[in-house]
Design an enzyme around this catalytic site. Structure first.
Site, PDB file in Angstrom:
ATOM      1  N   LYS A  92     -20.194  46.486  11.147  1.00  0.00           N
ATOM      2  CA  LYS A  92     -19.829  45.768  12.375  1.00  0.00           C
ATOM      3  C   LYS A  92     -18.361  45.984  12.695  1.00  0.00           C
ATOM      4  O   LYS A  92     -17.551  46.222  11.792  1.00  0.00           O
ATOM      5  CB  LYS A  92     -20.152  44.283  12.228  1.00  0.00           C
ATOM      6  CG  LYS A  92     -19.396  43.632  11.083  1.00  0.00           C
ATOM      7  CD  LYS A  92     -19.831  42.210  10.876  1.00  0.00           C
ATOM      8  CE  LYS A  92     -19.088  41.585   9.719  1.00  0.00           C
ATOM      9  NZ  LYS A  92     -17.633  41.540   9.870  1.00  0.00           N
ATOM     10  N   CYS A 107     -15.848  35.458   9.261  1.00  0.00           N
ATOM     11  CA  CYS A 107     -17.129  36.173   9.336  1.00  0.00           C
ATOM     12  C   CYS A 107     -18.305  35.368   8.794  1.00  0.00           C
ATOM     13  O   CYS A 107     -19.401  35.427   9.340  1.00  0.00           O
ATOM     14  CB  CYS A 107     -17.001  37.539   8.674  1.00  0.00           C
ATOM     15  SG  CYS A 107     -15.940  38.631   9.664  1.00  0.00           S
ATOM     16  N   ASP A 126     -19.016  40.938   3.833  1.00  0.00           N
ATOM     17  CA  ASP A 126     -17.708  41.609   3.771  1.00  0.00           C
ATOM     18  C   ASP A 126     -16.972  41.486   2.421  1.00  0.00           C
ATOM     19  O   ASP A 126     -15.755  41.205   2.406  1.00  0.00           O
ATOM     20  CB  ASP A 126     -16.791  41.071   4.893  1.00  0.00           C
ATOM     21  CG  ASP A 126     -17.314  41.357   6.291  1.00  0.00           C
ATOM     22  OD1 ASP A 126     -18.389  41.945   6.421  1.00  0.00           O
ATOM     23  OD2 ASP A 126     -16.635  40.976   7.262  1.00  0.00           O
TER      24      ASP A 126
HETATM   25  C1  VGL Z   1     -12.846  39.227   8.919  1.00  0.00           C
HETATM   26  C2  VGL Z   1     -10.925  39.032  10.145  1.00  0.00           C
HETATM   27  C3  VGL Z   1     -11.076  40.313  10.617  1.00  0.00           C
HETATM   28  C4  VGL Z   1     -13.795  38.587   7.957  1.00  0.00           C
HETATM   29  C5  VGL Z   1     -13.018  40.509   9.380  1.00  0.00           C
HETATM   30  O1  VGL Z   1     -14.530  39.318   7.250  1.00  0.00           O
HETATM   31  O2  VGL Z   1     -13.819  37.342   7.900  1.00  0.00           O
HETATM   32  N1  VGL Z   1     -11.809  38.496   9.310  1.00  0.00           N
HETATM   33  N2  VGL Z   1     -12.126  41.051  10.226  1.00  0.00           N
END
Ligand code: VGL
Ligand code: ZN
Length: 208
Positions: free
Chosen positions: A116, A161, A18
């Site tokens: 995702k 994540c 991410d």
């Molecule tokens: C994430 C919160 C919501 C992350 C993704 O990438 O850690 N955290 N969506």
């Protein structure tokens, strides 16, 4: 594309979690210093023969967004059919600039991008299982089909994540390393300390 001098063996993969605009400074769910890991990640990719990216990828009506729950504030908890869920500021909406990878991230080496969190009613922190803990992303099948047995995780956010992915990878039988210097955390209500404890207990190597 094969790197010129891969120090890592053929059964090892780098999983980049991410590294998207919304998790970097100026983004909707900015992680402090989230952009400061990108140079290191770009360098690491040259050492791995196998590189996978994940991309948080939510529809506009996603139920992890606080603004889809009347009167709810971001960073509070709600109850989903699968259990407690943090409500986040709206982030990584499908097709938005915030959902794009950070422009400094070298996308060339990624052989696979796992998206995702695209189901309205289920959030997904882990690269392997969504937050209902039963819906799979397909990453385990992909890695096993390619003979990958060890994974190194880097990216954002360390306590969400990255940690969820590391714990699932360990439970699925991979040898797991998290390179903490190439991660940054959100650290909400002690989440970073808790994530580190759980990763250590699961046999995850927390490396530099
Ligand atoms: C994430 C919160 C919501 C992350 C993704 O990438 O850690 N955290 N969506
Ligand atoms: Zn998200």
């Amino acid at each position: 594309m094969r790197p010129a001098d891969p120090a890592q063996p053929a059964d090892a993969a780098l999983i980049v979690i991410d590294v998207q605009n919304d998790f970097c400074p100026g983004g909707a769910l900015a992680v402090a210093e989230g952009d400061q890991i990108i140079n290191q990640i770009n360098g690491l990719m040259g050492q791995f023969q196998n590189v996978v990216f994940t991309q948080d990828w939510h529809p506009s009506d996603h139920l992890s967004f606080a603004d889809n729950h009347q009167g709810a504030a971001p960073f509070t908890l709600t109850e989903m059919p699968y259990g407690p869920q943090v409500l986040w500021p709206r982030h990584c909406v499908i097709g938005s600039k915030g959902a794009d990878f950070h422009p400094d991230l070298n996308e060339g080496p990624a052989q696979m991008v796992i998206r995702k969190g695209f189901r309205t009613g289920i959030d997904s922190y882990s690269a392997f299982f969504e937050n209902d803990r039963s819906t799979v992303t397909g990453l385990d099948g992909y890695l096993k089909a390619r003979g990958i047995t060890s994974v190194t995780l880097v990216g954002l956010a360390l306590d969400y994540c990255v940690a969820y992915s590391a714990l699932d990878a360990a439970a699925l039988g991979y040898k797991v390393t998290v390179l903490e210097s190439a991660c940054r955390a959100i650290d909400l209500n002690g989440s970073l300390a808790e994530a580190r404890d759980k990763m250590r207990a699961a046999g995850v190597t927390l490396g530099g």
